[in-house]
Design an enzyme around this catalytic site. Structure first.
Site, short mmCIF file in Angstrom:
data_model
loop_
_atom_site.label_atom_id
_atom_site.label_comp_id
_atom_site.label_asym_id
_atom_site.label_seq_id
_atom_site.Cartn_x
_atom_site.Cartn_y
_atom_site.Cartn_z
N SER A 192 0.83 -1.21 0.00
CA SER A 192 0.00 0.00 0.00
C SER A 192 0.87 1.26 0.00
O SER A 192 0.44 2.30 -0.49
CB SER A 192 -0.98 0.00 1.18
OG SER A 192 -0.26 0.01 2.38
N GLN A 237 -14.37 9.10 -30.50
CA GLN A 237 -14.84 8.85 -31.88
C GLN A 237 -16.13 9.63 -32.15
O GLN A 237 -16.71 9.52 -33.23
CB GLN A 237 -15.08 7.35 -32.10
CG GLN A 237 -13.80 6.55 -32.27
CD GLN A 237 -14.05 5.09 -32.60
OE1 GLN A 237 -15.09 4.53 -32.25
NE2 GLN A 237 -13.10 4.44 -33.23
N ARG A 238 -16.58 10.39 -31.15
CA ARG A 238 -17.75 11.26 -31.36
C ARG A 238 -17.29 12.62 -31.84
O ARG A 238 -17.89 13.22 -32.72
CB ARG A 238 -18.53 11.47 -30.05
CG ARG A 238 -19.19 10.24 -29.52
CD ARG A 238 -19.97 10.60 -28.27
NE ARG A 238 -21.19 11.34 -28.60
CZ ARG A 238 -21.84 12.12 -27.73
NH1 ARG A 238 -21.39 12.28 -26.50
NH2 ARG A 238 -22.93 12.74 -28.09
N ARG A 269 -19.45 5.88 -36.47
CA ARG A 269 -18.36 5.09 -35.88
C ARG A 269 -18.77 3.65 -35.55
O ARG A 269 -17.91 2.81 -35.30
CB ARG A 269 -17.84 5.76 -34.60
CG ARG A 269 -18.86 5.74 -33.48
CD ARG A 269 -18.31 6.18 -32.18
NE ARG A 269 -19.38 6.47 -31.23
CZ ARG A 269 -19.17 6.71 -29.96
NH1 ARG A 269 -17.95 6.70 -29.48
NH2 ARG A 269 -20.18 6.96 -29.16
N ASN A 313 -1.21 4.20 -10.17
CA ASN A 313 -0.23 4.21 -9.09
C ASN A 313 0.63 2.96 -9.19
O ASN A 313 0.30 2.01 -9.93
CB ASN A 313 -0.89 4.43 -7.72
CG ASN A 313 -1.73 3.25 -7.26
OD1 ASN A 313 -1.29 2.10 -7.34
ND2 ASN A 313 -2.94 3.52 -6.79
N ALA A 314 1.74 2.95 -8.45
CA ALA A 314 2.72 1.87 -8.61
C ALA A 314 2.15 0.51 -8.23
O ALA A 314 2.47 -0.51 -8.85
CB ALA A 314 3.97 2.17 -7.79
N ARG A 346 -0.51 -8.56 -17.59
CA ARG A 346 -0.36 -8.26 -19.02
C ARG A 346 1.05 -8.49 -19.57
O ARG A 346 1.22 -8.42 -20.79
CB ARG A 346 -0.80 -6.81 -19.28
CG ARG A 346 -2.22 -6.50 -18.81
CD ARG A 346 -3.27 -7.29 -19.55
NE ARG A 346 -4.62 -6.88 -19.13
CZ ARG A 346 -5.74 -7.35 -19.68
NH1 ARG A 346 -5.68 -8.25 -20.64
NH2 ARG A 346 -6.92 -6.95 -19.25
#
Ligand SMILES: Cc1cc2nc3c(=O)[nH]c(=O)nc-3n(C[C@H](O)[C@H](O)[C@H](O)COP(=O)(O)OP(=O)(O)OC[C@H]3O[C@@H](n4cnc5c(N)ncnc54)[C@H](O)[C@@H]3O)c2cc1C
Length: 228
Positions: free
Chosen positions: A62, A97-98, A148, A164-165, A175
């Site tokens: 934390s 995309q609007r 679109r 945040n880290a 990922r």
């Protein structure tokens, strides 16, 4: 734009909390100290670094929430950003995309398609058709927010993200994994490279769960990184 050009994603670390490792170290020190936090600022760097390493080893992550990083990410697909924004402990701003007209075709080509001439030709043709139809709708007065709907997942986009880290460690675990989708994995590895330069203690052991936790959440025994 030339047809069939492969976009190269750009990732730039726009900014981060000043003294990105000092503040989490002070936060760690504070929990075991009679001193006021502002007095801990004078603690020697060596001591602060040692405390930060110890605190991280204990899993007291934390404290690294006090440090945040902001990235500019461009020329990535909407397919990537759809996955990225699932990470809720973050802040985002994405090209709309609007409000932006996409008259020019601009899209990402997956490498597996790019390296096959026949597939690439078919892919480019489909993209060309999509954009032609998009422009027809725009010319008929259909607003961008409706036109679109026919744009593909491959459409290029730009996004700014702040994490945040602690959230970044979670993001890298999920990922940077070899089983994450290739484009977001490429992004995660680029982001990890950037933050390692400015916060080497925090991100020293960052990466997929097989590296940080010595286990594979996907249980992919055929993966070269599978913990033996
Ligand atoms: C390989 C891979 C495949 C995936 N496939 C799919 C898929 O097929 N379909 C799909 O829908 N998603 C899929 N996802 C997305 C995944 O389920 C997560 O939504 C995404 O990775 C964000 O992770 P996160 O929740 O840990 O991150 P964040 O949203 O940033 O959350 C960080 C952490 O905060 C805590 N947290 C956040 N919000 C809450 C809450 N509301 N309640 C309790 N704790 C909370 C959790 O501990 C969480 O891990 C996939 C992800 C990966 C990596």
């Amino acid at each position: 734009m030339k047809w069939g050009v492969n976009h190269k994603m750009n990732v730039k670390l726009l900014g981060y909390t000043p003294d990105p490792e000092k503040i989490p170290a002070m936060a760690g020190m504070l929990t075991h100290s009679k001193s006021k936090p502002e007095d801990l600022e004078k603690a020697p760097e060596k001591q602060l670094n040692a405390v930060l390493k110890e605190v991280l080893k204990m899993g007291h992550t934390s404290v690294i929430e006090h440090t945040s990083f902001t990235f500019a990410i461009s020329d990535v697909s909407r397919s990537l950003t759809h996955q990225l924004v699932r990470h809720r402990i973050a802040s985002y701003a994405q090209q709309s995309q609007r409000y932006v007209d996409f008259k020019e075709p601009n899209y990402v080509t997956p490498p597996k398609i790019a390296k096959n001439k026949k597939m690439k030709k078919a892919y480019d043709k489909t993209m060309k058709n999509i954009w032609e139809e998009y422009n027809k709708l725009r010319d008929m007065g259909i607003p961008a927010e409706d036109s679109r709907f026919i744009l593909p997942n491959a459409a290029c986009t730009n996004i700014i993200v702040t994490m945040n880290a602690r959230s970044l460690l979670n993001f890298f675990e999920l990922r940077c994994c070899l089983h994450a989708q290739w484009e977001i994995r490429q992004l995660a590895n680029k982001m990890l490279g950037e933050v390692k330069k400015v916060a080497p203690i925090i991100f020293k052991n960052a990466g997929p769960a097989c590296k940080t936790k010595n286990y594979c959440p996907e249980n992919k025994k055929d993966c070269p990184l599978y913990p033996r």
